[in-house]
Design an enzyme around this catalytic site. Structure first.
Site, mmCIF file in Angstrom:
data_model
loop_
_atom_site.group_PDB
_atom_site.id
_atom_site.type_symbol
_atom_site.label_atom_id
_atom_site.label_comp_id
_atom_site.label_asym_id
_atom_site.label_seq_id
_atom_site.Cartn_x
_atom_site.Cartn_y
_atom_site.Cartn_z
ATOM 1 N N ASN A 66 -7.000 -4.534 -10.914
ATOM 2 C CA ASN A 66 -6.043 -3.591 -10.336
ATOM 3 C C ASN A 66 -4.845 -3.433 -11.279
ATOM 4 O OD1 ASN A 66 -4.417 -2.014 -8.736
ATOM 5 N ND2 ASN A 66 -4.718 -3.223 -6.886
ATOM 6 N N ALA A 100 0.830 -1.208 0.000
ATOM 7 C CA ALA A 100 0.000 0.000 0.000
ATOM 8 C C ALA A 100 0.861 1.253 0.000
ATOM 9 C CB ALA A 100 -0.906 0.009 1.241
ATOM 10 N N TYR A 110 3.937 -4.983 -10.699
ATOM 11 C CA TYR A 110 4.531 -6.293 -10.432
ATOM 12 C C TYR A 110 5.202 -6.848 -11.696
ATOM 13 C CZ TYR A 110 1.537 -5.986 -6.284
ATOM 14 O OH TYR A 110 0.927 -5.583 -5.127
ATOM 15 N N GLU A 157 -1.190 -12.385 -4.860
ATOM 16 C CA GLU A 157 -2.446 -12.327 -5.612
ATOM 17 C C GLU A 157 -2.944 -10.896 -5.614
ATOM 18 O OE1 GLU A 157 -3.702 -13.538 -1.452
ATOM 19 O OE2 GLU A 157 -2.762 -14.829 -2.934
HETATM 20 C C1 LIG Z 1 -0.603 -0.372 -6.257
HETATM 21 C C2 LIG Z 1 0.136 0.719 -5.496
HETATM 22 C C3 LIG Z 1 0.867 0.104 -4.299
HETATM 23 C C4 LIG Z 1 1.176 1.366 -6.436
HETATM 24 O O1 LIG Z 1 1.911 2.337 -5.720
HETATM 25 P P1 LIG Z 1 2.520 3.644 -6.434
HETATM 26 O O2 LIG Z 1 3.427 4.272 -5.461
HETATM 27 O O3 LIG Z 1 1.448 4.472 -7.030
HETATM 28 O O4 LIG Z 1 3.375 2.936 -7.603
HETATM 29 P P2 LIG Z 1 4.382 3.659 -8.608
HETATM 30 O O5 LIG Z 1 4.352 5.126 -8.416
HETATM 31 O O6 LIG Z 1 5.699 2.964 -8.482
HETATM 32 O O7 LIG Z 1 3.754 3.280 -10.031
HETATM 33 C C5 LIG Z 1 2.400 3.607 -10.336
HETATM 34 C C6 LIG Z 1 2.317 4.397 -11.654
HETATM 35 O O8 LIG Z 1 2.866 5.700 -11.484
HETATM 36 C C7 LIG Z 1 3.805 5.961 -12.515
HETATM 37 N N1 LIG Z 1 4.828 6.870 -11.979
HETATM 38 C C8 LIG Z 1 5.820 6.583 -11.107
HETATM 39 N N2 LIG Z 1 6.551 7.674 -10.839
HETATM 40 C C9 LIG Z 1 5.993 8.683 -11.539
HETATM 41 C C10 LIG Z 1 6.285 10.063 -11.657
HETATM 42 N N3 LIG Z 1 7.299 10.617 -10.998
HETATM 43 N N4 LIG Z 1 5.478 10.822 -12.454
HETATM 44 C C11 LIG Z 1 4.455 10.270 -13.128
HETATM 45 N N5 LIG Z 1 4.118 8.948 -13.044
HETATM 46 C C12 LIG Z 1 4.880 8.182 -12.253
HETATM 47 C C13 LIG Z 1 4.346 4.589 -12.846
HETATM 48 O O9 LIG Z 1 4.929 4.552 -14.124
HETATM 49 C C14 LIG Z 1 3.089 3.770 -12.799
HETATM 50 O O10 LIG Z 1 2.338 3.983 -13.970
HETATM 51 P P3 LIG Z 1 1.386 2.879 -14.656
HETATM 52 O O11 LIG Z 1 0.210 2.686 -13.712
HETATM 53 O O12 LIG Z 1 0.974 3.513 -15.936
HETATM 54 O O13 LIG Z 1 2.179 1.627 -14.818
HETATM 55 C C15 LIG Z 1 -0.819 1.855 -5.025
HETATM 56 O O14 LIG Z 1 -1.558 2.309 -6.137
HETATM 57 C C16 LIG Z 1 -1.797 1.433 -3.937
HETATM 58 O O15 LIG Z 1 -1.467 1.473 -2.739
HETATM 59 N N6 LIG Z 1 -3.007 1.059 -4.335
HETATM 60 C C17 LIG Z 1 -4.058 0.694 -3.394
HETATM 61 C C18 LIG Z 1 -3.744 -0.588 -2.683
HETATM 62 C C19 LIG Z 1 -3.451 -1.691 -3.664
HETATM 63 O O16 LIG Z 1 -4.096 -1.826 -4.686
HETATM 64 N N7 LIG Z 1 -2.441 -2.520 -3.326
HETATM 65 C C20 LIG Z 1 -2.030 -3.638 -4.129
HETATM 66 C C21 LIG Z 1 -2.858 -4.806 -3.760
HETATM 67 S S1 LIG Z 1 -2.104 -6.298 -4.346
#
Ligand SMILES: CC(C)(COP(=O)(O)OP(=O)(O)OC[C@H]1O[C@@H](n2cnc3c(N)ncnc32)[C@H](O)[C@@H]1OP(=O)(O)O)[C@@H](O)C(=O)NCCC(=O)NCCS
Length: 145
Positions: free
Chosen positions: A108, A70, A115, A103
């Protein structure tokens, strides 16, 4: 921004994110129990004393299962998720873990892409695994290169 082990003192910050992001949040007691388990690895990403994200793994011999990942809503899409998961993979491999399973809801897409970027492959589907709303789980595995 640093990655470090999750401590009991972090649980209020973790619960804030947990309640915001998940329909069926884990309880504080649930996290507490995991923090005391020898087979569990829980980490947080912290910046200036504030928890930005967290992740957990349960290990069994040389394999591990991801329990949760998260990143707080207002700090998503900055690369924190990638930092968290890639750091966790490195730490797990340093401890001798060769395979990591997880999983994720099939819908999502952000998490699935994250991943896949980090080497996880799709290897199964568990029908109607999630509730509220009901959704299939995509099973993914990362094998050490
Ligand atoms: C899934 C989760 C953990 C991802 O975390 P996050 O910190 O947003 O992940 P990242 O920033 O590394 O990557 C997400 C996206 O942002 C983009 N990104 C990363 N840095 C960036 C930046 N500086 N500027 C613009 N975009 C950026 C990535 O390319 C990626 O894009 P994509 O969705 O098109 O592939 C988060 O969305 C979350 O907590 N979701 C809710 C809980 C959840 O779903 N958990 C997983 C259950 S298994």
């Amino acid at each position: 921004m640093i990655l470090r082990e999750m401590l009991v003192d972090d649980l209020d910050g973790v619960m804030e994110i947990e309640h915001d992001l998940f329909h069926m949040p884990w309880t504080k007691e649930g996290y507490f129990t995991y923090l005391t388990r020898k087979d569990a690895m829980f980490f947080v990403v912290e910046e200036k004393g504030k928890i930005l994200g967290y992740m957990g793994l349960i290990t069994v011999l040389d394999e591990a299962d991801v329990t949760n990942v998260a990143v707080r809503r207002d700090r998503q899409r900055e690369g924190i998720g990638q930092f968290l998961v890639s750091s966790m993979i490195r730490l797990a491999e340093d401890m001798g873990i060769n395979m990591i399973h997880l999983e994720v809801r099939v819908g999502n897409e952000t998490a699935i892409r994250l991943y896949e970027r980090l080497g996880f492959k799709r290897d199964g589907l568990r029908k109607n695994y999630y509730t509220d709303p009901v959704e299939d789980a995509l099973l993914m595995t990362r094998t050490r290169l």
